[in-house]
Design an enzyme around this catalytic site. Structure first.
Site, short mmCIF file in Angstrom:
data_model
loop_
_atom_site.label_atom_id
_atom_site.label_comp_id
_atom_site.label_asym_id
_atom_site.label_seq_id
_atom_site.Cartn_x
_atom_site.Cartn_y
_atom_site.Cartn_z
N TYR A 103 14.40 -2.92 51.99
CA TYR A 103 14.78 -1.77 51.27
C TYR A 103 15.64 -0.88 51.95
O TYR A 103 16.71 -0.46 51.22
CB TYR A 103 13.46 -0.86 50.81
N THR A 159 18.48 7.66 50.21
CA THR A 159 17.28 8.11 50.95
C THR A 159 17.31 8.26 52.50
O THR A 159 18.49 7.87 53.08
CB THR A 159 16.32 6.74 50.88
N ASP A 160 16.40 9.07 53.01
CA ASP A 160 16.40 9.40 54.55
C ASP A 160 16.00 8.01 55.29
O ASP A 160 16.13 8.20 56.51
CB ASP A 160 15.63 10.55 54.84
N GLU A 161 15.33 7.06 54.66
CA GLU A 161 15.06 5.92 55.26
C GLU A 161 16.40 5.14 56.18
O GLU A 161 16.06 4.29 56.88
CB GLU A 161 14.25 4.90 54.38
N LYS A 210 19.66 -0.08 50.79
CA LYS A 210 20.15 1.35 50.63
C LYS A 210 21.29 1.44 51.67
O LYS A 210 22.49 2.23 51.09
CB LYS A 210 18.94 2.41 50.31
P1 NAD Z 1 11.84 3.76 40.59
O1 NAD Z 1 11.82 2.55 40.97
O2 NAD Z 1 10.73 4.87 40.01
O3 NAD Z 1 12.87 3.84 39.49
C1 NAD Z 1 14.09 2.80 39.44
C2 NAD Z 1 14.68 2.84 38.10
O4 NAD Z 1 15.78 1.71 38.23
C3 NAD Z 1 13.84 2.14 37.08
O5 NAD Z 1 13.71 2.90 35.84
C4 NAD Z 1 14.19 0.73 36.91
O6 NAD Z 1 13.97 0.06 35.63
C5 NAD Z 1 15.72 0.94 37.14
N1 NAD Z 1 16.48 -0.40 37.63
C6 NAD Z 1 15.96 -1.30 38.69
N2 NAD Z 1 16.83 -2.15 38.93
C7 NAD Z 1 17.76 -1.81 37.82
C8 NAD Z 1 18.83 -2.85 37.35
N3 NAD Z 1 19.37 -3.80 38.05
N4 NAD Z 1 19.67 -1.94 36.44
C9 NAD Z 1 19.56 -0.91 35.85
N5 NAD Z 1 18.25 -0.34 36.15
C10 NAD Z 1 17.34 -0.88 36.79
O7 NAD Z 1 12.88 4.78 41.68
P2 NAD Z 1 12.76 6.03 42.11
O8 NAD Z 1 11.57 6.40 43.01
O9 NAD Z 1 12.96 7.13 40.72
O10 NAD Z 1 14.17 6.28 42.99
C11 NAD Z 1 15.52 6.78 42.42
C12 NAD Z 1 16.52 6.52 43.31
O11 NAD Z 1 16.19 7.47 44.29
C13 NAD Z 1 16.58 5.16 44.12
O12 NAD Z 1 17.81 4.86 44.45
C14 NAD Z 1 15.87 5.47 45.64
O13 NAD Z 1 16.29 4.66 46.65
C15 NAD Z 1 16.26 6.92 45.91
N6 NAD Z 1 15.29 7.51 46.39
C16 NAD Z 1 13.74 7.48 46.20
C17 NAD Z 1 13.02 8.41 46.87
C18 NAD Z 1 11.55 8.71 46.44
O14 NAD Z 1 10.72 9.21 47.31
N7 NAD Z 1 10.91 8.05 45.43
C19 NAD Z 1 13.42 9.37 47.95
C20 NAD Z 1 14.89 9.16 48.09
C21 NAD Z 1 15.48 8.52 47.46
O1 DAU Z 2 11.64 8.54 52.35
C1 DAU Z 2 12.11 8.14 51.05
C2 DAU Z 2 11.67 7.18 50.58
O2 DAU Z 2 10.04 7.56 50.11
C3 DAU Z 2 12.28 6.32 49.31
O3 DAU Z 2 13.54 6.14 49.80
C4 DAU Z 2 11.30 5.50 48.69
O4 DAU Z 2 11.91 4.87 47.54
C5 DAU Z 2 10.05 5.87 48.40
O5 DAU Z 2 9.36 4.80 48.16
C6 DAU Z 2 9.23 6.41 49.72
O6 DAU Z 2 9.37 5.61 50.83
P1 DAU Z 2 7.67 5.50 51.73
O7 DAU Z 2 7.58 4.04 52.33
O8 DAU Z 2 7.85 6.64 52.82
O9 DAU Z 2 6.56 5.81 50.59
P2 DAU Z 2 5.36 5.12 50.19
O10 DAU Z 2 4.64 6.21 48.95
O11 DAU Z 2 5.34 3.84 49.91
O12 DAU Z 2 4.54 5.56 51.35
C7 DAU Z 2 4.24 6.90 52.08
C8 DAU Z 2 3.66 6.64 53.24
O13 DAU Z 2 2.24 6.35 53.00
C9 DAU Z 2 3.94 5.57 54.20
O14 DAU Z 2 3.98 6.18 55.53
C10 DAU Z 2 3.02 4.44 54.04
C11 DAU Z 2 1.82 5.16 53.63
N1 DAU Z 2 1.08 4.31 52.75
C12 DAU Z 2 1.60 4.16 51.57
C13 DAU Z 2 0.78 3.56 50.58
C14 DAU Z 2 1.40 2.83 49.12
C15 DAU Z 2 -0.45 4.31 52.93
O15 DAU Z 2 -0.89 4.70 53.89
N2 DAU Z 2 -1.11 3.56 52.16
C16 DAU Z 2 -0.55 3.25 51.03
O16 DAU Z 2 -1.39 2.47 49.92
#
Ligand code: NAD
Ligand code: DAU
Length: 360
Positions: free
Chosen positions: A168, A142-144, A172
């Protein structure tokens, strides 16, 4: 004989977290694009995992679903050998910042210990296979990990120093460092991708875009944290999948690639946009215009102000650019939530309601 990834046709992938949001979109993408490849999904099916996302593949003989933990070393060893895996696409993680603030333990266990378990198991298997150059460990991150930007800062590049601010992102970052170290110390072919905020179908209701979309459909308040001025760089999940596809085929081991959407938007502007699109697309909204539901709530502790990605490297070196606009991607996504209440309604469980009560 060693084969190169760019020339070899059929790949055998272990996809961890393949029942989650991005993982399942990736699996569906891969099965469509690379029909002769074998895909083994390893997913614990935590609250965020949903096997229904992959229902269309259950009859596909190149697809196998295994419910299990990435921390289970003997299971991972067995799957790698039994299925002769040459590519690990590692998505499994605890992924929600707000949950990491409420309880960081699972984040350390899955994101750090789990990633280490996979890397070490894959290294041993790779050694047994004569250090094949055809092997790849793709670590999806992630970019975080780069922390928070001020308004005038340049976007994150691959050389931006790590400065994670939440449990989190710290977990990562830890896993990224391990993936990097396994390349530098052992020569294991690892690649790290750092991606911005994804959105699209199968996104669990706790995240901003699905949460706002679902609450609009239910006529519930739309909770915007703090002053709503935080900025995220939004990437349609299909674009992320195509970027990972390119990285798997053409990426260079030991490298990091940033992936972003070139779409920086303030949260409050994004929520207003979601409201306007929902007003247009949904025939029977309980509250219209939906923006009347917007409510400012207390801020997330340690809330990062701005993320933005400089994706020049993946563009110039691998030829990838995002295709979707925010407007187009949001319309598709909101329409998907309107069309698929049978997917999201069962996820609003008593456990989810309890989580919601704690955060909001
Ligand atoms: P998600 O939470 O939707 O899915 C995570 C999956 O991992 C689920 O299916 C869960 O059951 C599985 N899991 C959790 N713990 C496990 C374990 N111990 N063993 C096996 N499986 C397990 O997550 P996502 O949003 O699809 O993100 C996927 C990946 O991409 C993550 O590594 C996250 O850090 C990264 N990422 C997410 C975003 C985003 O915006 N969602 C952005 C950048 C990177
Ligand atoms: O940047 C990549 C990341 O993006 C991933 O690594 C994470 O897995 C993914 O969850 C996401 O993280 P964020 O914290 O940026 O996403 P989230 O959807 O939780 O929130 C997006 C923005 O919106 C953030 O500034 C918080 C705000 N927010 C979020 C929720 C859930 C609100 O204002 N209200 C809300 O209820």
């Amino acid at each position: 004989m060693n084969e190169d990834r760019s020339t070899r046709r059929a790949r055998r992938l272990l996809v961890t977290g393949g029942a989650g949001f991005i993982g399942s979109n990736f699996v569906l993408h891969w099965c469509e694009k690379h029909k002769s490849d074998r895909l083994i999904i390893l997913d614990l099916l935590t609250y965020a995992g949903n096997r229904n996302n992959l229902a269309s593949l259950e009859e596909n003989e190149n697809f196998r679903f295994v419910r299990g933990d990435i921390c289970d070393r003997s299971l991972v060893d067995k799957l790698l050998a039994e299925e002769e895996i040459n590519t690990v696409a590692h998505f499994a993680a605890e992924s929600h910042v707000d949950r990491s603030i409420l309880g960081p333990d699972a984040f350390i266990q899955t994101n750090v210990v789990g990633s280490f378990t996979l890397l070490e198991s894959f290294r041993q298997y790779w050694l047994k296979k004569g250090r094949s150059t055809d092997f790849l460990f793709l670590h999806v991150s992630t970019d975080e990990v780069y922390g928070s930007l001020n308004p005038e800062d340049p976007p994150f590049s691959e050389t931006t120093p790590y400065a994670p601010n939440s449990p989190y992102s710290a977990s990562k970052a830890g896993s990224d460092h391990l993936a990097r170290a396994y390349y530098h110390t052992y020569g294991l072919p690892t690649i790290i991708t750092n991606c911005s905020n994804n959105y699209g179908p199968y996104h669990f209701p706790e995240k901003l875009i699905p949460l706002m979309s679902i609450n609009i459909l239910l006529g519930k308040p739309l909770p915007v944290y703090g002053d709503g001025q935080n900025i995220r760089d939004w990437l349609y999940v299909g674009d992320h999948c195509s970027a990972l596809d390119v990285v798997i085929y053409k990426g260079k081991p030991g490298e990091t690639y940033n992936i972003g959407g070139n779409n920086e938007v303030k949260n409050i502007d994004l929520v207003n946009k979601i409201c306007a699109i929902a007003d247009e697309l949904a025939p029977n909204l309980p509250v219209r215009p939906a923006r009347e539901l917007i409510t400012f709530v207390k801020d997330r502790p340690g809330h990062d102000r701005r993320y933005a990605i400089n994706a020049t490297k993946i563009k110039t070196e691998l030829g990838w650019t995002p295709q979707e606009t925010v407007e187009g991607g949001l319309r598709k996504t909101i329409q998907w939530y309107i069309n698929n209440p049978d997917w999201w309604q069962p996820l609003l469980t008593p456990e989810y309601q309890e989580y919601y009560r704690q955060v909001y």
